[in-house]
Design an enzyme around this catalytic site. Structure first.
Site, PDB file in Angstrom:
ATOM      1  N   CYS A 191      -5.045  18.342  38.299  1.00  0.00           N
ATOM      2  CA  CYS A 191      -4.355  17.053  38.103  1.00  0.00           C
ATOM      3  C   CYS A 191      -5.289  15.891  38.418  1.00  0.00           C
ATOM      4  CB  CYS A 191      -3.115  16.969  38.996  1.00  0.00           C
ATOM      5  SG  CYS A 191      -1.930  18.277  38.710  1.00  0.00           S
ATOM      6  N   THR A 192      -6.119  16.055  39.431  1.00  0.00           N
ATOM      7  CA  THR A 192      -7.059  14.995  39.813  1.00  0.00           C
ATOM      8  C   THR A 192      -7.984  14.673  38.641  1.00  0.00           C
ATOM      9  OG1 THR A 192      -6.952  15.685  42.115  1.00  0.00           O
ATOM     10  CG2 THR A 192      -8.867  14.373  41.485  1.00  0.00           C
TER      11      THR A 192
END
Ligand code: BEZ
Length: 210
Positions: free
Chosen positions: A45-46
């Site tokens: 997600c980062t």
């Protein structure tokens, strides 16, 4: 029933990192990309959020507003945004919905209980200025999405809304397109005076005039 192409994107109110929004009002006359990620402070997600922030000028060029979502609270989104900036070189420059009560996730079917009954999967909804859903994509938590592909589909949607064409496999902006089969040759001559290459009567490739 799951949301389908052509459905009106459900409206909602939500807390985001850029304040409280009413979704339809926030979209205004823009296109929209609403996407969920499973959880803050996770590696895939980062990278996705950093890359999406980098693409902001490309979304802007196409009149597209982007908004992310997870079931984490606002404070978590804000803390994590600093990590995204530090590791990816881009701070999220679009709102992130804090959907701790799962109201929006449930409305959009972003929780797939047989994958995880706690976290959202990687859903993407592309919404047009009439608030119609034009694309849905669902990826598993372990696979980061290709946001260049999302831009590519938006290019295709915006082009095919304007001209009587469809776009072939792996098409990219500027490449030849296909004249829709429903358009007869005699009418196609009026719309495409530059002519086309017919590989088959139903497969006519045309270069659009700039
Ligand atoms: C991630 O974003 O890295 C991730 C999130 C949930 C499960 C697996 C990976």
């Amino acid at each position: 029933m799951a949301l389908q192409l052509g459905d009106i994107a459900p409206d909602f109110e939500a807390e985001t990192t850029q304040g409280k929004i009413k979704f339809h009002e926030w979209l205004g006359s823009s296109w929209g990309v609403l996407f969920s990620h499973p959880k803050d402070y996770t590696p895939v997600c980062t990278t996705e959020l950093g890359y999406t922030a980098k693409l902001k000028p490309e979304f802007d060029k196409r009149n597209v507003k982007v908004i992310g979502l997870s079931v984490d609270p606002l404070g978590s989104h804000e803390g994590w945004s600093k990590d995204i900036a530090e590791t990816q070189g881009h701070t999220p420059n679009f709102p992130l919905i804090a959907d701790a009560d799962k109201k929006v996730s449930n409305l959009y079917g972003m929780i797939h209980p047989n994958a995880s009954d706690t976290f959202t999967v990687r859903s993407v909804f592309v919404i047009d200025p009439n608030k119609k859903i034009r694309l849905t994509i669902t990826y598993p938590a372990s696979t980061g999405r290709n946001f260049d592909e999302i831009l590519r589909v938006i290019d295709s949607l915006q082009l095919t809304d304007k001209h009587k064409v469809a776009t072939p496999v792996n098409w990219k902006q500027g490449e030849d397109v296909i004249i829709v089969p429903s358009l007869k040759d005699e009418d196609a001559h009026k719309l495409f005076p530059q002519g086309w290459k017919a590989l088959k009567p139903y497969l006519r490739l045309v270069k659009l005039a700039k």
